[in-house]
Structures are given as C-alpha cells and as structure tokens.
Write an enzyme that holds these catalytic residues in place. Structure first.
Site, PDB file in Angstrom:
ATOM      1  CG  ASP A   8      -0.734  -0.070   3.169  1.00  6.74           C
ATOM      2  OD1 ASP A   8       0.322  -0.069   2.566  1.00  6.74           O
ATOM      3  OD2 ASP A   8      -1.183  -0.461   3.323  1.00  6.74           O
ATOM      4  CB  SER A   9       4.350   1.795   0.170  1.00  7.35           C
ATOM      5  OG  SER A   9       4.964   0.574  -1.046  1.00  7.35           O
ATOM      6  CG  ASP A  69       0.498  -4.190   2.365  1.00 14.89           C
ATOM      7  OD1 ASP A  69       0.992  -5.207   2.936  1.00 14.89           O
ATOM      8  OD2 ASP A  69       1.818  -3.058   1.928  1.00 14.89           O
ATOM      9  CE  LYS A  85       3.637  -5.966   4.041  1.00 10.55           C
ATOM     10  NZ  LYS A  85       2.677  -5.232   4.986  1.00 10.55           N
ATOM     11  CD  GLU A  97       0.536  -1.549   8.046  1.00 15.28           C
ATOM     12  OE1 GLU A  97       0.606  -0.631   9.480  1.00 15.28           O
ATOM     13  OE2 GLU A  97       1.176  -0.956   6.860  1.00 15.28           O
ATOM     14  CD  GLU A 146       7.817   0.011   8.108  1.00 17.25           C
ATOM     15  OE1 GLU A 146       8.418   1.311   7.293  1.00 17.25           O
ATOM     16  OE2 GLU A 146       6.674  -0.887   7.600  1.00 17.25           O
TER      17      GLU A 146
END
Length: 297
Positions: A48-49, A87, A117, A119, A186
């Site tokens: 999602d970067s 993501d 993925k 978070e 991270e």
C-alpha cells in the site's frame, strides 16, 4: 526467468531453517514486476506504499481495495513465476469477519495474489486465524505500522526499550500461533529483530530491522531513487539513480526536439523512389483537374 518457479510457504519456512535469506521487493505495475522477476527476486510485495510512491499521497491511508486489486493484477501479469503478496489497505480488515473476508476474496480472486499482508499484532490475531482457516496465506507486519502512523505518533523506531521489545515479541508469537506464515519487521532495533527471529519458526522479513532477519524487503522506488526529490533513508541502500537518469534523458529529448536534431535520418521511414514519383505525378494530375474544374465555374 524461464526456469523460475514461485516459492511456496513450505519452501520459505525450509529456507529459514537452512539459513537461506529471502529477498523481497515491492512492485506496482507490469514493467517493474517483469524486471524484478527476471532479476531473480524471491517475493514481490504489492504494497500500500503505492499510495506514497505512485499516487503521491502523504500516507498510505487513502489507498483502497480497488487500488490494490488493480495494481496486483498488473504485477501478476508481469511476474507469473514469483510469489506475490498484497497489502490489505487501511480499515479493510477491522470490521466484521464477513466484510474482511469479502475484501480478502477480492485480493485473491480479482487480483490473483498468492497471499495477503496485514499490519498489527495480537489485536488482529483472531482475524488472521479465520483468514488462514479460509485457505488464504497471511504474512503479518509489526514494528512500525504505517497504517497506524497517526496513533503511534510518527515514523518512530520500535523496540528501543524492554517493554516495547516484549510487546513486539508477544505480537510475533501470537501471529505465528494464529497461522501467519511470516512476519515483516519494520524499523525495529537490530537486537530485538534478531531475538524475535530466533524465537519463532516462521520467517521474518526486515525493513530497517537490521542484519539478522530471515529476509529483507525494500521499496522499489527506494532502491533506485525513483522520485523527485528523493529523500534518503538510513536503512536503504541505493542500487541505481534512476531519477537522475530519467530527468537527464528527458531534458536531452526536449533539447533535441527543439533544435530539430531528433528525429534524425536514421529514425525515419522512407518510401521507394518509384512510389514517391508515382505519388507526385498523381498528385499533380489531381491538382490540374481540380484547377480546371474551378475555372469552369
């Protein structure tokens, strides 16, 4: 790579046991996916970067499921022989489990990812467990979690004291217990990342987490300074300055268009002499007939 085959999560766990590091990089489109696959990358993250490096957003929060599906499909078309993780974007897995599974289904069925993925630590483990039970591989993400940047107060290094280190370890173990096949760490201190990697059986993938994770991931645009202006980061090594090369190349192109040195003779296509001659004769004949018809009026 013609003889390349996508890794499986079983193979990844075996690589950890054998001490073979995993390489991972982000990709967001067909062309970059092709290139990183040809270079032999183990895994691709459709991160999602993309909100930052593709869409120009200040954070990843505006990224949607539609964005992730679109970019994942492009990446899959470019790297059909590489394991691709996508993501789950902000707030797409914090509602009901039915809503979460609908979003996961879109990533897997429409985007054709191999895994997702997510978070978060212990707070998402029940959701992780249900997604894994539904047959979808999940990789966790702890430490600095960009989707929570407003809550944690910025892009801060994690694991700097004993309490925070213990929190990260407990999150990692909980994710492993929930069925995650790996965990991204991270901006975690190297000592804590190393200890976590030793304490769990699934691979850890570091980004700014030191030398002792079971693999590393970086953002494609960071590897090649593909940005303007580019802001250097301590945990990133630059492998090429694409940004400068593009700027210089386009500047030269503009100059040559303006001074008419491009296109040059070797860039054009020409017809055979007899074709040109025949064309010109016919054109002159048409012009003569046209002038004659005009005079009749």
């Amino acid at each position: 790579m013609a003889n390349k085959h996508a890794l499986s999560i079983v193979k990844m766990k075996k690589m950890k046991q054998e001490g073979v590091p995993l390489s991972m990089v982000t990709a967001y489109d067909y062309s970059s996916a092709q290139l990183v696959e040809e270079a032999g990358i183990d895994m691709i993250l459709v991160g999602d970067s993309l909100g930052n490096v593709v869409q120009g957003e200040h954070t990843t929060l505006p990224v949607t499921i539609e964005d992730m599906v679109y970019h994942t499909r492009a990446v899959v078309r470019g790297a059909g022989n590489t394991f691709i993780v996508t993501d789950m974007p902000f707030m797409t897995y914090h509602g009901s489990i039915d809503e979460t599974l609908r979003n996961v289904r879109r990533i897997m069925q429409e985007g054709h990812a191999h895994a997702i993925k997510m978070e978060g630590g212990r707070e998402i483990c029940e959701t992780v467990k249900k997604i894994v039970q539904a047959g979808v591989p999940v990789i966790g993400h702890i430490g600095l979690t960009p989707q929570s940047v407003n809550q944690i107060g910025g892009y801060l290094i994690q694991g700097k004291d004993e309490q925070d280190a213990q929190r990260l370890l407990e999150d990692a173990k909980a994710l492993e217990q929930a069925g995650a096949f790996g965990i991204v760490l991270e901006l975690v201190t190297e000592e804590v990342a190393r200890f976590i990697s030793e304490q769990i059986s699934i691979p850890t993938i570091g980004i700014g987490a030191g030398r002792y994770c079971d693999g590393q991931v970086l953002v494609f645009h960071d590897l090649f300074q593909y940005a303007s202006p580019y802001r250097s980061k301590r945990f990133v090594k630059t492998y090429g300055d694409v940004g400068t090369m593009i700027r210089e190349g386009v500047s030269q192109y503009v100059k040559e268009v303006k001074d008419r040195s491009f296109p040059a003779e070797n860039h054009v296509f020409t017809a055979e002499d007899h074709v040109v001659e025949s064309y010109m004769v016919n054109q002159r004949r048409r012009c003569t007939l046209h002038e004659s018809s005009q005079n009749d009026y």
